[in-house]
Write an enzyme that holds these catalytic residues in place. Structure first.
Site, short mmCIF file in Angstrom:
data_model
loop_
_atom_site.label_atom_id
_atom_site.label_comp_id
_atom_site.label_asym_id
_atom_site.label_seq_id
_atom_site.Cartn_x
_atom_site.Cartn_y
_atom_site.Cartn_z
N THR A 158 0.76 -1.07 -0.09
CA THR A 158 0.18 0.04 -0.05
C THR A 158 0.75 1.19 0.08
OG1 THR A 158 -1.82 -1.14 1.13
CG2 THR A 158 -1.71 1.30 1.22
N GLY A 207 -9.72 -5.12 1.28
CA GLY A 207 -8.83 -4.82 2.23
C GLY A 207 -9.31 -3.28 3.00
N ASP A 208 -8.52 -2.83 3.78
CA ASP A 208 -8.68 -1.45 4.51
C ASP A 208 -8.69 -0.34 3.38
OD1 ASP A 208 -6.04 -2.00 4.29
OD2 ASP A 208 -5.52 -0.77 6.13
N THR A 217 -1.04 1.33 6.73
CA THR A 217 -0.73 -0.09 5.87
C THR A 217 -0.58 -1.01 6.75
OG1 THR A 217 0.86 -0.79 4.28
CG2 THR A 217 1.87 0.65 6.25
N ARG A 271 -11.98 -10.45 -1.50
CA ARG A 271 -11.47 -9.73 -0.29
C ARG A 271 -11.34 -8.26 -0.56
NH1 ARG A 271 -6.67 -7.42 1.47
NH2 ARG A 271 -6.40 -7.42 3.96
N GLY A 302 -4.92 -5.41 6.77
CA GLY A 302 -5.96 -4.55 6.60
C GLY A 302 -7.19 -4.98 7.46
N1 ASP Z 1 -3.54 -2.66 4.15
C1 ASP Z 1 -3.68 -3.46 2.80
C2 ASP Z 1 -4.58 -4.68 2.95
O1 ASP Z 1 -4.69 -5.30 3.90
C3 ASP Z 1 -2.19 -4.07 2.48
C4 ASP Z 1 -0.93 -3.35 2.90
O2 ASP Z 1 -0.92 -2.27 3.35
O3 ASP Z 1 0.19 -3.78 2.16
O4 ASP Z 1 -4.90 -4.94 1.83
#
Ligand code: ASP
Length: 142
Positions: free
Chosen positions: A3, A33-34, A54, A31, A57
């Site tokens: 991210t 993510g956040d 990051t 899925r 998530g």
């Molecule tokens: N936060 C991101 C997710 O869970 C992954 C990342 O930050 O690399 O999709």
């Protein structure tokens, strides 16, 4: 991969933010993510500040992490302290916290910035009229 979150404050004092999804990491079918969830992976309130996240998530979503960081800044905490408090919230919800990584980056309305994560290894770049793309290591719990 991974991210990327960006927070900006323009010359008129307006805040904005953006974040990418994580690329190849954590890409399971179906899925979410956040990153695409406002309040989880990104949140900006132009009266207070902005935050982006990051790491894992699912843990960020459960804590509504970036909204939490901005609310801690609204209560008067500086950005790094607000990020640390949000990391502590994530830790309190995850008994296995030593096995996960979550990090927050925050920028306040007055241009202060800071970051905090569970494990070392995250860094962030700052650009201001005085600082030309300097890299900083995020503070970490471990
Ligand atoms: N936060 C991101 C997710 O869970 C992954 C990342 O930050 O690399 O999709």
């Amino acid at each position: 991969h991974d991210t990327i979150g960006m927070l900006t404050l323009d010359q008129a004092g307006n805040l904005s933010g953006a974040c990418t999804t994580s690329g190849a990491a954590f890409k399971y079918h179906g899925r979410v993510g956040d990153s695409p969830i406002i309040g989880a992976g990104l949140y900006v309130d132009n009266e207070v500040g902005g935050a982006t996240a990051t790491g894992w998530g699912e843990a960020v979503i459960r804590a509504v992490g970036c909204f939490l960081v901005v609310e801690f800044m609204r209560q008067g905490h500086d950005p790094e302290t607000a990020c640390r408090m949000a990391v502590e919230r994530v830790i309190s919800k995850n008994p296995d916290w030593r096995e996960i990584q979550v990090g927050f980056l925050a920028l306040s309305k007055d241009g202060e910035y800071g970051s905090f994560c569970i494990a070392p290894g995250f860094n962030y770049a700052v650009r201001t009229p005085e600082i030309d793309n300097q890299l900083f290591d995020a503070q970490s719990r471990l």
